[in-house]
Design an enzyme around this catalytic site. Structure first.
Site, PDB file in Angstrom:
ATOM      1  N   GLU A  82       1.050  -1.112   0.015  1.00  0.00           N
ATOM      2  CA  GLU A  82       0.023  -0.133   0.191  1.00  0.00           C
ATOM      3  C   GLU A  82       0.803   1.190   0.093  1.00  0.00           C
ATOM      4  O   GLU A  82       0.523   2.362   0.237  1.00  0.00           O
ATOM      5  CB  GLU A  82      -0.929   0.012   1.312  1.00  0.00           C
ATOM      6  CG  GLU A  82      -0.336  -0.059   2.362  1.00  0.00           C
ATOM      7  CD  GLU A  82      -1.156   0.398   3.594  1.00  0.00           C
ATOM      8  OE1 GLU A  82      -1.585  -0.239   4.186  1.00  0.00           O
ATOM      9  OE2 GLU A  82      -1.458   1.646   3.858  1.00  0.00           O
ATOM     10  N   CYS A 116      -3.803  -2.792   4.231  1.00  0.00           N
ATOM     11  CA  CYS A 116      -2.943  -3.931   4.758  1.00  0.00           C
ATOM     12  C   CYS A 116      -3.468  -5.469   4.127  1.00  0.00           C
ATOM     13  O   CYS A 116      -2.707  -6.213   4.543  1.00  0.00           O
ATOM     14  CB  CYS A 116      -2.703  -4.153   6.228  1.00  0.00           C
ATOM     15  SG  CYS A 116      -2.358  -2.571   7.079  1.00  0.00           S
ATOM     16  N   HIS A 246      -3.281  -9.915  11.850  1.00  0.00           N
ATOM     17  CA  HIS A 246      -2.851  -8.942  11.001  1.00  0.00           C
ATOM     18  C   HIS A 246      -2.608  -7.918  12.472  1.00  0.00           C
ATOM     19  O   HIS A 246      -3.484  -7.641  13.347  1.00  0.00           O
ATOM     20  CB  HIS A 246      -3.794  -7.928  10.182  1.00  0.00           C
ATOM     21  CG  HIS A 246      -3.265  -6.717  10.062  1.00  0.00           C
ATOM     22  ND1 HIS A 246      -2.101  -6.062   9.452  1.00  0.00           N
ATOM     23  CD2 HIS A 246      -3.828  -5.460  10.274  1.00  0.00           C
ATOM     24  CE1 HIS A 246      -1.928  -5.149   9.438  1.00  0.00           C
ATOM     25  NE2 HIS A 246      -3.055  -4.516  10.010  1.00  0.00           N
TER      26      HIS A 246
END
Ligand code: ACO
Length: 448
Positions: A82, A116, A246
């Site tokens: 990203e 993400c 995550h």
């Protein structure tokens, strides 16, 4: 192709880092806010000679070399990131010289991006390709690469940087249970990067935390339903040997795992014994919205979750706590921590992964371990990644130096016509670094 999954992994993070304790004091935050409040130990960051392209070149080259994989054997290369250095030209194309010089230009795949989540999208693309009728028998290669930097303020300590490369193919020691996948996607403005002149995101921290937990709830619910349909029995966290999240910062991982236990409680699943039931009973009548806000619920479910957390989640937290949020690489760095910590103990075990990208897109999925055969064995993955050595050989910078570097890179972001210091003294041999961006914005790299 059978047992498609991850054959090999390599991780790279910058050797430059700052202790959270030191940053906390420098920022004038109350003592313990970053270390206990966020649960973070240290944060890696790119110095002016590193970026997402150089990190991914380092990770890919090292993976191919250390596992002795001929670059001609790669048929698909997917990058998740990203961090935008170019709105059109993919990071994947920057990696092509590694393959071009061996005469291989027949490689599918480009970049995937959504906060993400891009790394997971890239991984699924590769796995799906190997499982499909268009597979040509060669390997897939996935790269997750990001530099997470925030403007000065409360989000800054949740930065980090890393690149992870994963080789994908059949008969993998880390195989997908492909039917066990559940996603949740929605339109929200929790964290986004609308200002193309800045590398920094616009972030609503509180909203991003709630969105993360809501997405977790939705994915876990769907995951349990799919499991129950397939296996004819209820799923609970007991059916997962490990759970990997995550990891923007460790506190959110602790809260997320507790939230899974609260979900188990609501479904009356086997992980919840009588004592736990009693602790959570007062919260059974909360509306879902109320449940995200309740401090008492958070406390009670964290208590219930503690022994499970220590066994199933704690072994996944090493790299994210030491390196910080690596955006697309975060989930896979947590996963790499698990392999590093538990390699000899993983054969036969199931691990559940939760991938979250703001905006938002999220998926929960399942992997199964076998020991595998050299060079694609769990023990070899551990020795190639050498996580402990990489962590140990880092250099802690003073906060003033960190802030100065952030300012310099802020100024250079999107810029042209500059030469870097070319100072690679802190980098390990074999590391790529940025030397120049010319008047036509073309980027040049060298290898130490
Ligand atoms: N000692 C111990 N704990 C402390 C202390 C202290 N001295 N001071 C504060 N804390 C605790 C707080 O109680 C809080 O804990 P809680 O979450 O259990 O309530 C925690 O530390 C954080 O403190 P806050 O005041 O809530 O933090 P702040 O608002 O300053 O920022 C945030 C935290 C929102 C995470 C910010 O860093 C941020 O915006 N980060 C980027 C967004 C992000 O990472 N979102 C996650 C999902 S999206 C993604 O991956 C990008």
């Amino acid at each position: 192709a059978k047992n498609v999954g991850i054959l090999a992994m390599e991780i790279y993070f910058p050797p430059t880092c700052i202790k959270q304790e030191v940053l906390e004091a420098h920022d004038g935050a109350s003592k313990g806010k970053y270390t206990i409040g966020l649960g973070q130990d240290c944060m890696a960051f790119c110095s002016e000679v590193e970026d997402v392209i150089s990190m991914s070149m380092t990770a890919v080259t090292s993976l191919l070399e250390k596992y002795n994989v001929d670059p001609k054997q790669i048929g698909r290369l997917e990058v998740g990131s990203e961090t935008v250095l170019d709105k059109s030209k993919s990071i994947k194309t920057f990696l092509m010289p590694i393959f071009e010089k061996c005469g291989n230009t027949d490689i599918e795949g480009v970049d995937s991006s959504n906060a993400c989540y891009g790394g997971t999208a890239a991984l699924f693309n590769c796995v799906n390709w190997v499982e499909s009728s268009s597979w040509d028998g060669r390997y897939g290669l996935v790269v997750c690469t990001d530099s997470a930097v925030y403007a000065e303020g409360p989000a800054r300590p949740t930065g980090g940087a890393a690149a992870i490369a994963m080789l994908i193919g059949p008969n993998a020691p880390i195989a997908f249970e492909s039917k066990l996948r559940s996603s949740h996607m929605a339109h929200v403005y929790d964290f986004y990067k609308p200002d193309l002149a800045s590398e920094y995101p616009v972030v609503d921290g509180k909203l991003s935390q709630t969105c993360y937990l809501m997405a977790l709830d939705a994915c876990y619910k769907g995951f349990c339903q799919k499991f129950e349909k397939m296996e004819g029995k209820q799923f609970s966290v007991l059916d997962a040997d490990y759970v990997v999240f995550h990891s923007p910062y460790n506190k959110l991982v602790q809260k997320s795992f507790s939230r899974m236990l609260f979900n188990d409680f609501l479904r009356n699943a086997s992980s919840i014994d009588e004592a736990a039931k009693e602790k959570l009973a007062p919260f059974s009548s909360l509306s879902i919205e109320e449940s995200y806000q309740s401090r008492d619920l958070e406390k009670a479910s964290q208590q219930v979750a503690k022994p499970f957390y220590d066994a199933k989640v704690q072994p996944t937290t090493l790299i994210p706590k030491q390196v910080g949020n690596m955006y697309t690489a975060s989930l896979y760095a947590a996963f790499a921590s698990l392999i590093h910590n538990k390699s000899s103990d993983l054969a036969g075990k199931r691990v559940i992964l939760f991938s979250y990208g703001s905006g938002l897109s999220a998926t929960m999925f399942s992997l199964r371990f076998t020991e595998g055969e050299a060079p694609f064995s769990l023990s070899n993955i551990v020795s190639v990644m050498s996580v402990a050595e990489k962590l140990k050989s880092r250099h802690e910078l003073e906060p003033e130096k960190f802030v100065e570097l952030m300012k310099l890179m802020e100024h250079r972001y999107g810029g042209k016509d500059f030469i870097t210091s070319k100072d690679c003294s802190l980098l390990a041999p074999g590391t790529y670094y940025l030397t120049e961006v010319d008047s036509k914005y073309r980027r040049f790299y060298a290898k130490k």
